[in-house]
Write a protein that holds these residues in place. Structure first.
Motif, PDB file in Angstrom:
ATOM      1  N   GLN A 178       0.848  -1.187   0.000  1.00 34.31           N
ATOM      2  CA  GLN A 178       0.000   0.000   0.000  1.00 34.31           C
ATOM      3  C   GLN A 178       0.883   1.237   0.000  1.00 34.31           C
ATOM      4  N   PHE A 179       0.284   2.366  -0.347  1.00 36.32           N
ATOM      5  CA  PHE A 179       0.953   3.654  -0.180  1.00 36.32           C
ATOM      6  C   PHE A 179      -0.099   4.722   0.102  1.00 36.32           C
ATOM      7  N   GLN A 180       0.338   5.811   0.708  1.00 39.93           N
ATOM      8  CA  GLN A 180      -0.578   6.852   1.143  1.00 39.93           C
ATOM      9  C   GLN A 180      -1.022   7.732  -0.014  1.00 39.93           C
ATOM     10  N   ALA A 181      -2.293   8.120   0.014  1.00 39.83           N
ATOM     11  CA  ALA A 181      -2.863   9.078  -0.935  1.00 39.83           C
ATOM     12  C   ALA A 181      -4.039   9.747  -0.234  1.00 39.83           C
ATOM     13  N   HIS A 182      -4.195  11.040  -0.430  1.00 31.98           N
ATOM     14  CA  HIS A 182      -5.176  11.803   0.333  1.00 31.98           C
ATOM     15  C   HIS A 182      -6.576  11.627  -0.251  1.00 31.98           C
ATOM     16  N   TYR A 183      -7.445  10.963   0.486  1.00 34.69           N
ATOM     17  CA  TYR A 183      -8.833  10.718   0.085  1.00 34.69           C
ATOM     18  C   TYR A 183      -8.950  10.365  -1.406  1.00 34.69           C
ATOM     19  N   PRO A 184      -8.329   9.275  -1.837  1.00 32.80           N
ATOM     20  CA  PRO A 184      -8.338   8.945  -3.263  1.00 32.80           C
ATOM     21  C   PRO A 184      -9.715   8.481  -3.735  1.00 32.80           C
ATOM     22  N   THR A 185     -10.088   8.950  -4.925  1.00 29.51           N
ATOM     23  CA  THR A 185     -11.380   8.573  -5.506  1.00 29.51           C
ATOM     24  C   THR A 185     -11.243   7.825  -6.821  1.00 29.51           C
ATOM     25  N   GLY A 186     -10.160   8.072  -7.542  1.00 24.74           N
ATOM     26  CA  GLY A 186      -9.980   7.421  -8.832  1.00 24.74           C
ATOM     27  C   GLY A 186      -8.523   7.081  -9.075  1.00 24.74           C
ATOM     28  N   ILE A 187      -8.287   6.021  -9.858  1.00 24.95           N
ATOM     29  CA  ILE A 187      -6.924   5.589 -10.141  1.00 24.95           C
ATOM     30  C   ILE A 187      -6.860   4.979 -11.534  1.00 24.95           C
ATOM     31  N   LYS A 188      -5.743   5.210 -12.217  1.00 26.50           N
ATOM     32  CA  LYS A 188      -5.501   4.641 -13.538  1.00 26.50           C
ATOM     33  C   LYS A 188      -4.000   4.494 -13.703  1.00 26.50           C
ATOM     34  N   ILE A 189      -3.582   3.463 -14.430  1.00 23.61           N
ATOM     35  CA  ILE A 189      -2.164   3.285 -14.712  1.00 23.61           C
ATOM     36  C   ILE A 189      -1.877   3.723 -16.139  1.00 23.61           C
ATOM     37  N   ASP A 190      -0.775   4.423 -16.328  1.00 26.60           N
ATOM     38  CA  ASP A 190      -0.312   4.791 -17.662  1.00 26.60           C
ATOM     39  C   ASP A 190       0.465   3.592 -18.198  1.00 26.60           C
ATOM     40  N   PRO A 191      -0.046   2.897 -19.213  1.00 25.61           N
ATOM     41  CA  PRO A 191       0.613   1.667 -19.672  1.00 25.61           C
ATOM     42  C   PRO A 191       1.980   1.911 -20.302  1.00 25.61           C
ATOM     43  N   GLN A 192       2.256   3.148 -20.719  1.00 24.76           N
ATOM     44  CA  GLN A 192       3.539   3.446 -21.341  1.00 24.76           C
ATOM     45  C   GLN A 192       4.631   3.673 -20.295  1.00 24.76           C
ATOM     46  N   THR A 193       4.324   4.445 -19.269  1.00 20.53           N
ATOM     47  CA  THR A 193       5.324   4.808 -18.254  1.00 20.53           C
ATOM     48  C   THR A 193       5.198   4.006 -16.969  1.00 20.53           C
ATOM     49  N   LEU A 194       4.067   3.328 -16.777  1.00 22.33           N
ATOM     50  CA  LEU A 194       3.688   2.632 -15.548  1.00 22.33           C
ATOM     51  C   LEU A 194       3.458   3.600 -14.382  1.00 22.33           C
ATOM     52  N   ASN A 195       3.407   4.899 -14.669  1.00 21.91           N
ATOM     53  CA  ASN A 195       3.015   5.851 -13.632  1.00 21.91           C
ATOM     54  C   ASN A 195       1.571   5.601 -13.213  1.00 21.91           C
ATOM     55  N   LEU A 196       1.289   5.881 -11.953  1.00 19.77           N
ATOM     56  CA  LEU A 196      -0.072   5.769 -11.438  1.00 19.77           C
ATOM     57  C   LEU A 196      -0.672   7.160 -11.347  1.00 19.77           C
ATOM     58  N   LEU A 197      -1.848   7.317 -11.918  1.00 17.28           N
ATOM     59  CA  LEU A 197      -2.606   8.557 -11.838  1.00 17.28           C
ATOM     60  C   LEU A 197      -3.666   8.381 -10.774  1.00 17.28           C
ATOM     61  N   VAL A 198      -3.659   9.239  -9.782  1.00 15.68           N
ATOM     62  CA  VAL A 198      -4.605   9.143  -8.669  1.00 15.68           C
ATOM     63  C   VAL A 198      -5.268  10.500  -8.508  1.00 15.68           C
ATOM     64  N   CYS A 199      -6.600  10.505  -8.344  1.00 18.34           N
ATOM     65  CA  CYS A 199      -7.288  11.766  -8.093  1.00 18.34           C
ATOM     66  C   CYS A 199      -7.991  11.718  -6.745  1.00 18.34           C
ATOM     67  N   SER A 200      -8.266  12.918  -6.229  1.00 21.62           N
ATOM     68  CA  SER A 200      -8.871  13.077  -4.911  1.00 21.62           C
ATOM     69  C   SER A 200     -10.075  13.999  -5.027  1.00 21.62           C
ATOM     70  N   ASP A 201     -11.040  13.820  -4.148  1.00 20.99           N
ATOM     71  CA  ASP A 201     -12.208  14.683  -4.199  1.00 20.99           C
ATOM     72  C   ASP A 201     -11.994  16.021  -3.506  1.00 20.99           C
ATOM     73  N   ASN A 202     -10.805  16.239  -2.931  1.00 22.07           N
ATOM     74  CA  ASN A 202     -10.552  17.566  -2.342  1.00 22.07           C
ATOM     75  C   ASN A 202      -9.086  17.997  -2.406  1.00 22.07           C
ATOM     76  N   SER A 203      -8.256  17.270  -3.174  1.00 25.68           N
ATOM     77  CA  SER A 203      -6.824  17.609  -3.187  1.00 25.68           C
ATOM     78  C   SER A 203      -6.218  17.587  -4.575  1.00 25.68           C
ATOM     79  N   GLY A 204      -7.007  17.698  -5.631  1.00 34.11           N
ATOM     80  CA  GLY A 204      -6.451  17.655  -6.975  1.00 34.11           C
ATOM     81  C   GLY A 204      -6.102  16.249  -7.418  1.00 34.11           C
ATOM     82  N   ALA A 205      -5.023  16.132  -8.180  1.00 40.78           N
ATOM     83  CA  ALA A 205      -4.612  14.842  -8.716  1.00 40.78           C
ATOM     84  C   ALA A 205      -3.112  14.663  -8.567  1.00 40.78           C
ATOM     85  N   PHE A 206      -2.657  13.422  -8.656  1.00 43.84           N
ATOM     86  CA  PHE A 206      -1.269  13.090  -8.372  1.00 43.84           C
ATOM     87  C   PHE A 206      -0.749  12.092  -9.402  1.00 43.84           C
ATOM     88  N   ILE A 207       0.542  12.187  -9.671  1.00 42.41           N
ATOM     89  CA  ILE A 207       1.234  11.161 -10.437  1.00 42.41           C
ATOM     90  C   ILE A 207       2.246  10.504  -9.507  1.00 42.41           C
TER      91      ILE A 207
END
Length: 289
Positions: free
Chosen positions: A259-288
């Motif tokens: 596991q890893f920490q993310a602030h109130y995560p609501t959505g997640i997707k993996i970038d198949p090219q870079t394997l980066n994880l895209l995570v969004c939050s309902d009150n903190s924007g989005a993260f890579i």
């Protein structure tokens, strides 16, 4: 070419190395007033990132580095308008499919955000919705929708024609209490975040129950209101454990990995090219990550 394809399938991110996000975005430009609240996130084949901003009733588009490029939508009931957009996915043609939550419909747009079509209305009949959330597509571009307050999954063809449904209200195997996130693995199995039952359920491609994992709590493999969900190239399952402020990762058989920490995560997707994880939050924007 075959060998390259196999090697790409075997690529595996070391999730244990994830700590802080590489990048935080989505809390500027149109959102300078603080009205950022992302409920779902997706990515197209060119690396463009799409996020449902439920506070502004818009779909916002960012490049692969999180730079804002454009948006579409406004509050309302007309074509191309939204009332609490809650889910987003991209099909094989690059069309954008959006769960228009409180308008109880699915809307489909081209890659530029131009309206193409819509389907659904409020109700309990086939093809009707009550507060829909997560949406995904399979390899044939069939559309799978979390019909949350009807406590079921509905399946449509790429044109929005009803195909089938499964699920009912309850906490038994194959039942739901506000299903909110959905994804499909390489075997065609359907994986659902059963939000208020605090568990993940796995079904075959016909909607027959296969297995489940999790229950209420904050330990490893436990959940507090799981939201968005996705799979990686090896069918590992990544879950937004919303109220525990973390992403939990499981093998395809449901075995806990890390596991890893993310602030109130609501959505997640993996970038198949870079394997980066895209995570969004309902009150903190989005993260890579």
């Amino acid at each position: 070419p075959f060998q390259i394809q196999v090697l790409s399938k075997l690529k595996q991110r070391d999730y244990d190395e994830i700590n802080e996000p590489k990048l935080t975005f989505g809390n500027e430009h149109e959102n300078k007033d603080g009205q950022f609240g992302f409920h779902s996130i997706s990515i197209d084949s060119n690396g463009n990132i799409y996020a449902c901003n439920w506070r502004k009733n818009k779909i916002q588009i960012f490049d692969s580095q999180g730079k804002f490029t454009s948006s579409f939508g406004s509050q309302g009931k007309g074509n191309g308008q939204f009332k609490y957009p809650t889910g987003i996915t991209i099909n094989s043609k690059g069309n954008i499919i959006v769960s228009d939550g409180n308008n109880n419909r699915i809307q489909i747009f081209d890659s530029k955000g131009n309206f193409i079509s819509k389907f659904g209305s409020e109700g309990k009949k086939n093809g009707q919705f009550d507060c829909l959330h997560g949406v995904c597509v399979d390899k044939n571009d069939n559309i799978y929708v979390c019909d949350s307050l009807n406590h079921r999954i509905q399946i449509f063809d790429s044109q929005g024609n009803f195909l089938s449904k499964f699920g009912s209200e309850g906490n038994g195997n194959g039942q739901f209490n506000f299903p909110i996130g959905i994804t499909i693995n390489s075997k065609g199995n359907i994986i659902v975040s059963d939000g208020s039952n605090n568990r993940i359920q796995i079904f075959d491609s016909k909607g027959n129950f296969l297995s489940k994992l999790g229950f209420y709590g904050n330990g490893n493999g436990q959940f507090m209101n799981p939201h968005g969900i996705c799979i990686d190239l090896n069918d590992n399952i990544l879950v937004c454990d919303h109220e525990n402020n973390r992403i939990q990762i499981f093998e395809s058989n449901g075995k806990y990995m890390t596991q890893f920490q993310a602030h109130y995560p609501t959505g997640i997707k993996i970038d198949p090219q870079t394997l980066n994880l895209l995570v969004c939050s309902d009150n903190s924007g989005a993260f890579i990550f």
